[in-house]
Write an enzyme that holds these catalytic residues in place. Structure first.
Site, PDB file in Angstrom:
ATOM      1  N   ASN A   9      31.057  12.999 -24.833  1.00 32.15           N
ATOM      2  CA  ASN A   9      32.141  12.786 -25.725  1.00 32.15           C
ATOM      3  C   ASN A   9      32.113  13.833 -26.714  1.00 32.15           C
ATOM      4  O   ASN A   9      30.664  14.399 -27.814  1.00 32.15           O
ATOM      5  CB  ASN A   9      30.851  11.676 -26.725  1.00 32.15           C
ATOM      6  N   LYS A  11      33.673  13.206 -29.985  1.00 32.51           N
ATOM      7  CA  LYS A  11      33.720  13.309 -31.683  1.00 32.51           C
ATOM      8  C   LYS A  11      34.584  13.428 -31.800  1.00 32.51           C
ATOM      9  O   LYS A  11      35.823  13.539 -31.464  1.00 32.51           O
ATOM     10  CB  LYS A  11      31.763  13.111 -32.158  1.00 32.51           C
ATOM     11  N   HIS A  98      28.820   2.842 -29.398  1.00 34.69           N
ATOM     12  CA  HIS A  98      28.323   4.101 -29.643  1.00 34.69           C
ATOM     13  C   HIS A  98      27.139   3.944 -30.678  1.00 34.69           C
ATOM     14  O   HIS A  98      27.220   3.158 -31.751  1.00 34.69           O
ATOM     15  CB  HIS A  98      29.158   5.426 -29.329  1.00 34.69           C
ATOM     16  N   GLU A 100      26.312   5.547 -32.873  1.00 37.12           N
ATOM     17  CA  GLU A 100      27.408   6.128 -34.824  1.00 37.12           C
ATOM     18  C   GLU A 100      28.633   5.084 -35.499  1.00 37.12           C
ATOM     19  O   GLU A 100      29.082   4.692 -36.026  1.00 37.12           O
ATOM     20  CB  GLU A 100      27.673   7.065 -34.078  1.00 37.12           C
ATOM     21  N   GLU A 170      20.662   5.346 -24.052  1.00 36.87           N
ATOM     22  CA  GLU A 170      21.510   6.260 -25.263  1.00 36.87           C
ATOM     23  C   GLU A 170      20.207   5.974 -26.703  1.00 36.87           C
ATOM     24  O   GLU A 170      20.013   4.925 -27.583  1.00 36.87           O
ATOM     25  CB  GLU A 170      22.339   6.527 -26.266  1.00 36.87           C
ATOM     26  N   GLY A 176      21.530  12.542 -31.150  1.00 35.96           N
ATOM     27  CA  GLY A 176      21.496  14.131 -32.191  1.00 35.96           C
ATOM     28  C   GLY A 176      20.590  14.837 -33.085  1.00 35.96           C
ATOM     29  O   GLY A 176      20.054  15.432 -33.242  1.00 35.96           O
ATOM     30  N   SER A 215      20.301  14.571 -26.285  1.00 34.54           N
ATOM     31  CA  SER A 215      19.577  15.698 -26.475  1.00 34.54           C
ATOM     32  C   SER A 215      19.205  16.068 -25.169  1.00 34.54           C
ATOM     33  O   SER A 215      18.209  16.673 -24.863  1.00 34.54           O
ATOM     34  CB  SER A 215      17.612  15.402 -27.663  1.00 34.54           C
TER      35      SER A 215
HETATM   36  C1  PEP Z   1      25.574  10.969 -28.162  1.00 34.20           C
HETATM   37  O1  PEP Z   1      26.024  11.755 -29.150  1.00 34.20           O
HETATM   38  O2  PEP Z   1      25.690  10.483 -27.251  1.00 34.20           O
HETATM   39  C2  PEP Z   1      24.404  12.219 -27.861  1.00 34.20           C
HETATM   40  C3  PEP Z   1      23.752  11.786 -26.457  1.00 34.20           C
HETATM   41  O3  PEP Z   1      23.961  12.974 -28.602  1.00 34.20           O
HETATM   42  P1  PEP Z   1      23.292  14.114 -28.559  1.00 34.20           P
HETATM   43  O4  PEP Z   1      24.126  14.818 -26.686  1.00 34.20           O
HETATM   44  O5  PEP Z   1      24.104  15.467 -29.041  1.00 34.20           O
HETATM   45  O6  PEP Z   1      21.937  14.350 -28.322  1.00 34.20           O
END
Ligand code: PEP
Length: 254
Positions: A9, A11, A98, A100, A170, A176, A215
């Site tokens: 992703n 973003k 998501h 966000e 997630e 993040g 992460s």
């Molecule tokens: C995400 O934003 O869905 C995500 C998994 O980010 P990250 O891998 O940077 O934690």
């Protein structure tokens, strides 16, 4: 054995030049990994033509994804993009829900379920993100939160909703951050999700995948993917650095 599926992703990141640089390295790598896993880049959709031109036609295990979609088919919705439009430009996978979007744009479970419904109407593959906040984890509420986020999809889309679809577990606190769920934590929730979906559908479900996201790095990927109910990853930061992205794909194929 299920073929793992890795979705990056991007973003709100990327330029024409950065895409060219990224694809130059990814292209050769994907040829070797042709049969071993499915790779999807969910990019800002205005770059999808460039991506298709540079890579798409020669790689059959590579697909384009989107990061969001509107919950209407057409009409006076300035700035939005419909499921049909995504299909029309060659997108196959669409991330919805998501965290966000849930937090920054106040998207509700009902809006997300409407999006899921419209994606299925267009035969696109929804990638439904679910997961708990830190507070909800501390309160031991993870299962309830995941169940609630799944239930509205069943309510709106019916019992067959999750055929040909993906749930990305997630945990919001892991996205993040520097802390991922442990492999055991990720497996525990993924195991619940699979068992719940199977029980609701009386085991009549096909092409259903569960991803972990939050992460993931080249260092923790192997232990997480080895868990029985985890079929792949949804990657944020790791999908922006081609070396890290490739390292993760290699790790899960070893
Ligand atoms: C995400 O934003 O869905 C995500 C998994 O980010 P990250 O891998 O940077 O934690």
């Amino acid at each position: 054995m299920i073929k793992p599926i890795i979705i990056g992703n991007w973003k709100l990141n990327g330029t024409q030049q950065s895409i060219k640089n990224f694809l130059k390295l990814l292209k050769n790598f994907l040829i070797d990994y042709h049969k071993k896993c499915t790779v999807v880049i969910s990019l800002p959709v205005l770059y999808s033509y460039l991506m298709q031109k540079l890579l798409f036609s020669k790689n059959k295990n590579f697909f384009l994804g989107a990061q969001n979609v509107d919950n209407h088919c057409s009409g006076s919705f300035t700035g939005d993009i419909s499921p049909f439009m995504l299909k029309d430009i060659g997108i196959k996978y669409v991330i919805i829900g998501h965290s966000e979007r849930r937090f920054n744009y106040k998207e509700t479970d009902r809006m997300i379920a409407n999006k899921f419904y419209l994606l299925k109407q267009e035969n696109l593959i929804p990638v439904l993100c679910i997961g708990e906040t830190k507070q909800e984890k501390v309160e031991n509420n993870t299962i309830n939160i995941c169940k609630k986020q799944i239930d509205l999809i069943f309510d709106v889309c019916g019992i067959k909703a999750f055929n040909n679809s993906i749930i990305a577990y997630e945990p919001v606190w892991a996205i993040g951050s520097k802390i991922s769920a442990t492999p055991q934590e990720a497996q525990f929730i993924a195991g619940f999700i699979r068992q719940y979906i199977h029980s609701q559908t009386k085991n009549r479900i096909k092409n259903f995948f569960i991803q972990y996201g939050g992460s993931v790095t080249q260092y923790n990927a192997k232990n997480i993917i080895q868990q029985k109910d985890i079929d792949g990853f949804l990657l944020g930061r790791a999908a922006l650095q081609i070396e890290e992205f490739i390292a993760i794909i290699k790790t899960i194929n070893m």
